[in-house]
Design a protein around this motif. Sequence first.
Motif, PDB file in Angstrom:
ATOM      1  N   LEU A   1     128.476  69.457   7.856  1.00 40.55           N
ATOM      2  CA  LEU A   1     128.901  70.697   8.507  1.00 40.55           C
ATOM      3  C   LEU A   1     128.095  71.880   7.972  1.00 40.55           C
ATOM      4  O   LEU A   1     127.695  72.771   8.736  1.00 40.55           O
ATOM      5  CB  LEU A   1     130.400  70.909   8.261  1.00 40.55           C
ATOM      6  N   GLY A   2     127.828  71.880   6.682  1.00 43.00           N
ATOM      7  CA  GLY A   2     127.022  72.940   6.086  1.00 43.00           C
ATOM      8  C   GLY A   2     125.616  72.998   6.647  1.00 43.00           C
ATOM      9  O   GLY A   2     125.038  74.082   6.802  1.00 43.00           O
ATOM     10  N   ARG A   3     125.046  71.842   6.974  1.00 44.95           N
ATOM     11  CA  ARG A   3     123.714  71.830   7.593  1.00 44.95           C
ATOM     12  C   ARG A   3     123.759  72.544   8.938  1.00 44.95           C
ATOM     13  O   ARG A   3     122.851  73.302   9.283  1.00 44.95           O
ATOM     14  CB  ARG A   3     123.235  70.388   7.771  1.00 44.95           C
TER      15      ARG A   3
ATOM     16  N   LEU B   1     123.188  78.654  11.790  1.00 49.31           N
ATOM     17  CA  LEU B   1     123.775  79.925  12.215  1.00 49.31           C
ATOM     18  C   LEU B   1     123.444  81.052  11.245  1.00 49.31           C
ATOM     19  O   LEU B   1     123.117  82.163  11.661  1.00 49.31           O
ATOM     20  CB  LEU B   1     125.295  79.779  12.336  1.00 49.31           C
ATOM     21  N   THR B   2     123.529  80.771   9.946  1.00 48.97           N
ATOM     22  CA  THR B   2     123.260  81.840   8.978  1.00 48.97           C
ATOM     23  C   THR B   2     121.795  82.253   8.995  1.00 48.97           C
ATOM     24  O   THR B   2     121.481  83.427   8.803  1.00 48.97           O
ATOM     25  CB  THR B   2     123.677  81.408   7.560  1.00 48.97           C
TER      26      THR B   2
ATOM     27  N   VAL C   1     125.007  75.598   2.655  1.00 48.54           N
ATOM     28  CA  VAL C   1     124.534  76.819   3.298  1.00 48.54           C
ATOM     29  C   VAL C   1     123.685  77.641   2.334  1.00 48.54           C
ATOM     30  O   VAL C   1     122.627  78.172   2.702  1.00 48.54           O
ATOM     31  CB  VAL C   1     125.725  77.648   3.829  1.00 48.54           C
ATOM     32  N   ARG C   2     124.121  77.749   1.085  1.00 45.99           N
ATOM     33  CA  ARG C   2     123.320  78.480   0.092  1.00 45.99           C
ATOM     34  C   ARG C   2     121.956  77.826  -0.095  1.00 45.99           C
ATOM     35  O   ARG C   2     120.926  78.510  -0.224  1.00 45.99           O
ATOM     36  CB  ARG C   2     124.057  78.547  -1.251  1.00 45.99           C
TER      37      ARG C   2
ATOM     38  N   PRO D   1     118.648  85.503   0.454  1.00 44.90           N
ATOM     39  CA  PRO D   1     119.408  85.314  -0.788  1.00 44.90           C
ATOM     40  C   PRO D   1     120.902  85.419  -0.538  1.00 44.90           C
ATOM     41  O   PRO D   1     121.354  86.131   0.365  1.00 44.90           O
ATOM     42  CB  PRO D   1     118.911  86.467  -1.681  1.00 44.90           C
ATOM     43  N   ASP D   2     121.663  84.679  -1.352  1.00 46.10           N
ATOM     44  CA  ASP D   2     123.128  84.679  -1.247  1.00 46.10           C
ATOM     45  C   ASP D   2     123.598  84.360   0.171  1.00 46.10           C
ATOM     46  O   ASP D   2     124.574  84.941   0.665  1.00 46.10           O
ATOM     47  CB  ASP D   2     123.701  86.030  -1.687  1.00 46.10           C
TER      48      ASP D   2
END
Length: 392
Positions: free
Chosen positions: A310-312, A317-318, A347-348, A354-355
């Motif tokens: 899910l993070g991938r 999106l981010t 996600v990081r 950054p962040d």
Amino acid sequence: MITFTTNPQPADFADVRATNLAVVLRFVRENAPCSRADIAATTGLNKATVSSLVADLIERRLVRETGLTENRVGRPATMLVLDGSPYAAIGVEINVDHITAVAVGLAGEQLLSWRRAFSADQGVAAVGAVVRRVVNRMAKDERQVLGLTLAVPGLVDVQGLIRVAPNLGWHDCDLSGDLAKVLRAPGFPISVDNDANLAALAEQRFGPHGGASNLVYLTGEIGVGVGVILDGQLRRGGAGYSGELGHVQLDQDGPECRCGRRGCLEALAGIGALVGHDLSPGEIEAEVEEVVRRARAGDVARLERMGRDLGRGVSILTNVLNPEVVVLGGYYVPLAPWLLPAVEAEVRARTIAPDAGGSRIVASTLGLDAAALGGAARVLDSVDSGSLPHSS
């Protein structure tokens, strides 16, 4: 509640009065209790115009007076709050295995919430039966229905036609037109939109992140869709087909997806990948509860793997949209204590800024009603934009 980045401004185009009625109503909703002088000072409308507009809104029972306040310089002022007691907005979500129906008042208070088992082969007749019951309940409560919005998990074009809803097996479906026939000219507008779009609207209007102008909502149902709000506005794309993150391929050798391809995000990190497909709402909830029970006992490997996948997807999106907040909804909510750490770590690691570009990832507080609530929110948005009921 929706938070506007600028104060409502008086209109300078055709239907001035109708638009300024909406300006005043919106101001009262966002600032109640407030006085006529507050409205005039903020909107730039003169006091005589404000008095006339408020009188109209009181006659329509959209606004009411609520006594005096002496907590200010000068004479005590009569304060105004939303009324809306004779009205209701309805939202209905149609999912693979259930229908959720909600009705809300003008101020966003929830009047009704129902959930019923459903299968796509039951068609519009089953949807009509649920809607008819909701409308009848509102009539019993002496509330006029302002409108109905239907949320579906699929591609809905800008005209409201369902082009394809793969998890329902629907193609080129005029659901609003078909439902209007079933309801026999119901006397209120019916519209259709994608479930993730409407859930994003619900988060914007009713959720704790209403101040975010850039928000993304991920459905956590059998399908995985995305609703995107950028610069305070819902973004549907040129033809209305945005948000199908669930069918972005992450692994070409991954499990088969319901769309026919392999390794889609939905096949890897949708709730069906965790508990299986073709289950009833009660069975899915029971399976999710069992997963939660096992996670509390330390069995978290599957959830961590699902969170990484899910993070991938979220990292796309981010990187592309840089939202202030990403909201995980549906069945992701009870799983959030174990999903979020893995999602956030992925996600990081995958976001260039950054962040993670400042994007926060949170679980929805609206539960499984989010898309249906968003349907009602869309009706209320139309009232905010000037589609006001007539005085009785």
